[in-house]
Design a protein around this motif. Structure first.
Motif, PDB file in Angstrom:
ATOM      1  N   PRO A 258      86.664 -36.318  61.640  1.00  0.00           N
ATOM      2  CA  PRO A 258      85.991 -37.115  60.612  1.00  0.00           C
ATOM      3  C   PRO A 258      86.528 -38.538  60.531  1.00  0.00           C
ATOM      4  CG  PRO A 258      86.398 -34.902  59.787  1.00  0.00           C
ATOM      5  CD  PRO A 258      87.070 -34.996  61.129  1.00  0.00           C
ATOM      6  N   ARG A 259      85.610 -39.464  60.297  1.00  0.00           N
ATOM      7  CA  ARG A 259      85.939 -40.888  60.302  1.00  0.00           C
ATOM      8  C   ARG A 259      87.064 -41.222  59.329  1.00  0.00           C
ATOM      9  NH1 ARG A 259      83.771 -45.397  62.272  1.00  0.00           N
ATOM     10  NH2 ARG A 259      82.135 -44.146  63.232  1.00  0.00           N
ATOM     11  N   ALA A 260      87.074 -40.584  58.167  1.00  0.00           N
ATOM     12  CA  ALA A 260      88.104 -40.890  57.172  1.00  0.00           C
ATOM     13  C   ALA A 260      89.498 -40.575  57.708  1.00  0.00           C
ATOM     14  CB  ALA A 260      87.846 -40.112  55.888  1.00  0.00           C
ATOM     15  N   LEU A 261      89.613 -39.525  58.507  1.00  0.00           N
ATOM     16  CA  LEU A 261      90.912 -39.185  59.080  1.00  0.00           C
ATOM     17  C   LEU A 261      91.339 -40.224  60.105  1.00  0.00           C
ATOM     18  CD1 LEU A 261      90.551 -35.311  59.511  1.00  0.00           C
ATOM     19  CD2 LEU A 261      91.836 -36.556  57.752  1.00  0.00           C
ATOM     20  N   HIS A 262      90.404 -40.677  60.916  1.00  0.00           N
ATOM     21  CA  HIS A 262      90.719 -41.747  61.867  1.00  0.00           C
ATOM     22  C   HIS A 262      91.202 -42.986  61.131  1.00  0.00           C
ATOM     23  CE1 HIS A 262      90.358 -44.457  65.333  1.00  0.00           C
ATOM     24  NE2 HIS A 262      89.708 -45.282  64.523  1.00  0.00           N
ATOM     25  N   GLU A 263      90.509 -43.347  60.082  1.00  0.00           N
ATOM     26  CA  GLU A 263      90.870 -44.550  59.348  1.00  0.00           C
ATOM     27  C   GLU A 263      92.191 -44.401  58.609  1.00  0.00           C
ATOM     28  OE1 GLU A 263      87.341 -45.231  57.071  1.00  0.00           O
ATOM     29  OE2 GLU A 263      86.245 -46.124  58.760  1.00  0.00           O
ATOM     30  N   SER A 264      92.618 -43.165  58.376  1.00  0.00           N
ATOM     31  CA  SER A 264      93.917 -42.936  57.745  1.00  0.00           C
ATOM     32  C   SER A 264      95.063 -43.028  58.743  1.00  0.00           C
ATOM     33  CB  SER A 264      93.933 -41.560  57.065  1.00  0.00           C
ATOM     34  OG  SER A 264      94.044 -40.518  58.030  1.00  0.00           O
ATOM     35  N   GLY A 265      94.738 -43.176  60.045  1.00  0.00           N
ATOM     36  CA  GLY A 265      95.788 -43.347  61.050  1.00  0.00           C
ATOM     37  C   GLY A 265      95.907 -42.218  62.043  1.00  0.00           C
ATOM     38  N   ILE A 266      95.045 -41.213  61.931  1.00  0.00           N
ATOM     39  CA  ILE A 266      95.080 -40.119  62.899  1.00  0.00           C
ATOM     40  C   ILE A 266      94.203 -40.532  64.077  1.00  0.00           C
ATOM     41  CG2 ILE A 266      94.660 -37.662  63.303  1.00  0.00           C
ATOM     42  CD1 ILE A 266      95.069 -37.195  60.332  1.00  0.00           C
ATOM     43  N   ARG A 267      94.845 -41.034  65.108  1.00  0.00           N
ATOM     44  CA  ARG A 267      94.139 -41.602  66.248  1.00  0.00           C
ATOM     45  C   ARG A 267      95.021 -41.499  67.485  1.00  0.00           C
ATOM     46  NH1 ARG A 267      93.265 -47.577  64.332  1.00  0.00           N
ATOM     47  NH2 ARG A 267      92.678 -46.442  62.449  1.00  0.00           N
ATOM     48  N   ARG A 268      94.505 -41.897  68.623  1.00  0.00           N
ATOM     49  CA  ARG A 268      95.267 -41.881  69.868  1.00  0.00           C
ATOM     50  C   ARG A 268      96.015 -43.214  70.001  1.00  0.00           C
ATOM     51  NH1 ARG A 268      93.160 -41.743  74.451  1.00  0.00           N
ATOM     52  NH2 ARG A 268      94.649 -40.298  75.386  1.00  0.00           N
ATOM     53  N   TYR A 269      97.329 -43.149  69.995  1.00  0.00           N
ATOM     54  CA  TYR A 269      98.152 -44.353  70.069  1.00  0.00           C
ATOM     55  C   TYR A 269      98.568 -44.670  71.508  1.00  0.00           C
ATOM     56  CZ  TYR A 269      98.584 -44.163  64.979  1.00  0.00           C
ATOM     57  OH  TYR A 269      98.313 -44.157  63.640  1.00  0.00           O
ATOM     58  N   GLY A 270      99.165 -43.697  72.183  1.00  0.00           N
ATOM     59  CA  GLY A 270      99.731 -43.943  73.509  1.00  0.00           C
ATOM     60  C   GLY A 270     101.199 -44.326  73.402  1.00  0.00           C
ATOM     61  N   PHE A 271     101.983 -43.936  74.406  1.00  0.00           N
ATOM     62  CA  PHE A 271     103.433 -44.155  74.376  1.00  0.00           C
ATOM     63  C   PHE A 271     103.908 -44.645  75.747  1.00  0.00           C
ATOM     64  CE2 PHE A 271     102.236 -41.142  71.164  1.00  0.00           C
ATOM     65  CZ  PHE A 271     102.904 -41.595  70.040  1.00  0.00           C
ATOM     66  N   HIS A 272     105.226 -44.692  75.946  1.00  0.00           N
ATOM     67  CA  HIS A 272     105.835 -45.240  77.169  1.00  0.00           C
ATOM     68  C   HIS A 272     105.428 -46.692  77.396  1.00  0.00           C
ATOM     69  CE1 HIS A 272     106.278 -40.864  78.703  1.00  0.00           C
ATOM     70  NE2 HIS A 272     107.429 -41.286  78.219  1.00  0.00           N
ATOM     71  N   GLY A 273     105.071 -47.387  76.313  1.00  0.00           N
ATOM     72  CA  GLY A 273     104.554 -48.737  76.451  1.00  0.00           C
ATOM     73  C   GLY A 273     105.547 -49.728  77.029  1.00  0.00           C
ATOM     74  N   LEU A 274     106.829 -49.581  76.702  1.00  0.00           N
ATOM     75  CA  LEU A 274     107.823 -50.508  77.257  1.00  0.00           C
ATOM     76  C   LEU A 274     107.920 -50.353  78.765  1.00  0.00           C
ATOM     77  CD1 LEU A 274     110.526 -50.137  74.479  1.00  0.00           C
ATOM     78  CD2 LEU A 274     109.228 -52.215  74.985  1.00  0.00           C
ATOM     79  N   SER A 275     107.827 -49.110  79.236  1.00  0.00           N
ATOM     80  CA  SER A 275     107.843 -48.863  80.680  1.00  0.00           C
ATOM     81  C   SER A 275     106.609 -49.466  81.349  1.00  0.00           C
ATOM     82  CB  SER A 275     107.904 -47.355  80.949  1.00  0.00           C
ATOM     83  OG  SER A 275     107.838 -47.086  82.332  1.00  0.00           O
TER      84      SER A 275
END
Length: 396
Positions: A167-184
């Motif tokens: 649900p859109r409200a959950l996405h807007e609350s911050g439940i989303r795909r972020y991704g990691f290992h960004g410094l690498s």
């Protein structure tokens, strides 16, 4: 004369680098190393770039030694090592920056509170990142500390790559795909711009394969999509983490097998992956040397997972021009690299066996439609660069 220390504090290890700053505030690596087996029998090794060992120390009976205890010892050594250079800042890898923290920030009490609130999203990493920050604040309360976020490299990927079908409200609350290992991935992208600009500008998959593992699809050095999502559990099978998993399996564990939330978290983060499948070890080196069929199955499943996720990222990229292997397994396991590339041969990948066995910078043949590189990562250097840029501006 100034110096900075870059810290990458994990659950059972601390990686670090000491950098002297030249007259233009460019960080020049002086020494680096790792403290391993924290909570069991800690061991510290520090060396220069040319392999000169500056310190080796072990605590066989040191199971009770904490991250804070070991950081005390490390910081004392670092101050002695830089001699006439004053340590002017500490840079830290912080795994999760949430939706707001998309660039390095100087640590404040308010920032620490914000990062603490994100700890449930990265329970294997975030608490230990913050322990290091608090320990150094106690040791040197006036020393600036800079937090560098593993999620930041992915923050501007296409909007659809951050969405989950909830649900859109959950996405807007911050439940989303972020991704990691960004410094690498940021380090890999920066190096490719220098050594292979054509590859850097193309459709690239970078494979960060280690105890934690993920893939990142890049175009022109920017993240387009990545295999990790809301937490660092998603995507590839890892050392002790499950990777991609049907959510229904979690529901089954809780409703039918009566697992508590804590039991589920422990199983997914620390009892799965290579360790769970093999029943032997989370270390790829041990599995490759084991004659047990379960060890072979764990390796084969790891290879299948990496190739399957790479295939999915080819859709996001609409093709593939280059593949880069990095991190512990990616840099040091030629048999794993060869097996992954064999599963991706349909893309036109053709590996030179001798180059791959030797860990050469380029391991693809001249006929390969996809260029394949092995490129050591250096998250500590990215931390050092971010710390310098925040305090003094861009030295380049």
């Amino acid at each position: 004369m100034k110096a900075i220390v870059a810290l990458n504090s994990g659950s059972s290890s601390i990686k670090f680098g000491v950098y002297r700053l030249d007259q233009d505030h460019l960080p020049v690596h002086s020494a680096g190393g790792k403290i391993e087996k924290i909570g069991i029998a800690p061991a510290m090794r520090i060396a220069t770039d040319d392999g000169e060992v500056l310190l080796e120390r072990a605590w066989p009976d040191g199971a009770a030694m904490t991250h804070s205890d070991l950081l005390d010892i490390l910081f004392d050594w670092a101050r002695d090592h830089v001699e006439d250079h004053a340590i002017v800042a500490i840079g830290h890898r912080v795994v999760h920056g949430g939706t707001r923290l998309v660039a390095p920030e100087r640590v404040t009490p308010a920032l620490l509170d914000e990062l603490e609130a994100l700890s449930p999203l990265a329970p294997l990493h975030q608490p230990h990142n913050l322990v290091a920050i608090r320990s150094l604040a106690r040791l040197a309360p006036d020393l600036p500390q800079v937090a560098c976020f593993d999620t930041a490299f992915h923050h501007d990927k296409p909007a659809l790559a951050s969405r989950m079908a909830i649900p859109r409200a959950l996405h807007e609350s911050g439940i989303r795909r972020y991704g990691f290992h960004g410094l690498s991935y940021e380090y890999v992208a920066s190096q490719l711009r220098q050594i292979d600009p054509e590859m850097a500008q193309g459709r690239l998959i970078a494979a960060h394969l280690g105890n934690g593992a993920s893939l990142c699809a890049m175009k022109d050095g920017r993240s387009i999509d990545t295999t990790m999502g809301f937490t660092a559990l998603d995507g590839l099978m890892m050392g002790t983490r499950c990777g991609r998993l049907d959510p229904g399996a979690v529901l089954h564990l809780q409703t039918q097998l009566r697992y508590s939330a804590q039991q589920v978290e422990t199983m997914l983060y620390t009892q799965s992956g290579l360790l769970g499948v093999s029943g032997i070890s989370s270390d790829m080196r041990e599995l490759e040397s084991s004659p047990e069929p379960a060890a072979r199955e764990a390796i084969d499943l790891f290879v299948r997972s990496a190739a399957r996720e790479a295939g999915a990222l080819c859709v996001a990229l609409e093709g593939l021009d280059a593949l880069v292997f990095t991190a512990g397994i990616g840099e040091n396991a030629p048999a794993v690299r060869a097996a992954i590339c064999a599963r991706l041969a349909w893309l036109g990948i053709d590996i030179d066996a001798a180059s791959n066995a030797a860990g050469a910078p380029v391991i693809s043949t001249a006929q390969s439609r996809v260029k394949v590189r092995v490129l050591p990562t250096d998250e500590e250097r990215m931390i050092a660069l971010h710390t310098v840029r925040l305090l003094y501006g861009d030295p380049s």
